[in-house]
Design an enzyme around this catalytic site. Structure first.
Site, mmCIF file in Angstrom:
data_model
loop_
_atom_site.group_PDB
_atom_site.id
_atom_site.type_symbol
_atom_site.label_atom_id
_atom_site.label_comp_id
_atom_site.label_asym_id
_atom_site.label_seq_id
_atom_site.Cartn_x
_atom_site.Cartn_y
_atom_site.Cartn_z
ATOM 1 C CB CYS A 38 -31.980 23.216 -43.321
ATOM 2 S SG CYS A 38 -31.340 24.559 -42.971
ATOM 3 C CG ASP A 98 -31.013 24.519 -39.313
ATOM 4 O OD1 ASP A 98 -31.894 24.054 -38.997
ATOM 5 O OD2 ASP A 98 -29.859 24.195 -39.702
ATOM 6 C CB CYS A 138 -26.129 21.967 -39.381
ATOM 7 S SG CYS A 138 -25.438 23.169 -40.641
ATOM 8 C CB CYS A 189 -24.636 25.695 -43.674
ATOM 9 S SG CYS A 189 -25.419 23.991 -44.002
HETATM 10 FE FE1 FES Z 1 -29.470 23.946 -41.893
HETATM 11 FE FE2 FES Z 1 -27.061 23.934 -42.161
HETATM 12 S S1 FES Z 1 -28.449 22.214 -42.465
HETATM 13 S S2 FES Z 1 -27.977 25.517 -41.891
#
Ligand code: FES
Length: 143
Positions: free
Chosen positions: A33, A35, A58, A102
């Site tokens: 994602c 992140d 998230c 995540c």
């Molecule tokens: Fe990226 Fe949860 S959607 S860490």
């Protein structure tokens, strides 16, 4: 969908921030994602005296980061290295299946910080332990 513990750690994350003069810093990106989690540790005699994190991600990533930092605080580096994303999820009473990825962020960030600590102490010559290198670690200044 989310357990009360997940909601609590998302709404009131523990150990958020930076540690000035940290002697272990790790940063990883989530390949799924994009992140990012950055983690700072103050390690004395192989014991994690303090740990703080910043997660650009998230709610599940923030909750798992918060719980993971609580679980490694006061532990030895070897105990922290043994922490799995599964153990963090269990401590949070689970995550929805589609959010399991995540929780990997916190596990990898802890490993990356400890690798940094070992590198600074001449115990490792690995550049990075990140499975999916985000190349942000080159921003970290060595002391
Ligand atoms: Fe990226 Fe949860 S959607 S860490």
């Amino acid at each position: 969908m989310y357990s009360e513990k997940v909601m609590d750690h998302f709404a009131n994350p523990r150990n958020v921030g930076e540690i000035e003069g940290a002697n272990a810093v790790g940063e990883v990106g989530n390949a799924k994602c994009g992140d990012i989690m950055k983690i700072y540790m103050d390690i004395q005699d192989n014991v994690i005296k303090d740990v703080k994190f910043k997660t650009f991600g998230c709610g599940a990533a923030i909750a798992t980061s918060s719980m993971a930092t609580e679980m490694v605080k006061g532990k030895t580096v070897d105990e922290a290295l043994a922490l799995t994303n599964k153990a963090v999820m269990e401590a949070l009473d689970g995550l929805p299946k589609e959010k399991i990825h995540c929780s990997v962020l916190a596990e990898e960030a802890i490993q990356s910080a400890i690798e940094d600590y070992k590198r600074r102490n001449g115990e490792s010559d690995k550049d990075s332990k990140c499975e999916f290198c985000c190349h942000k670690c080159s921003d970290v200044t060595e002391e």
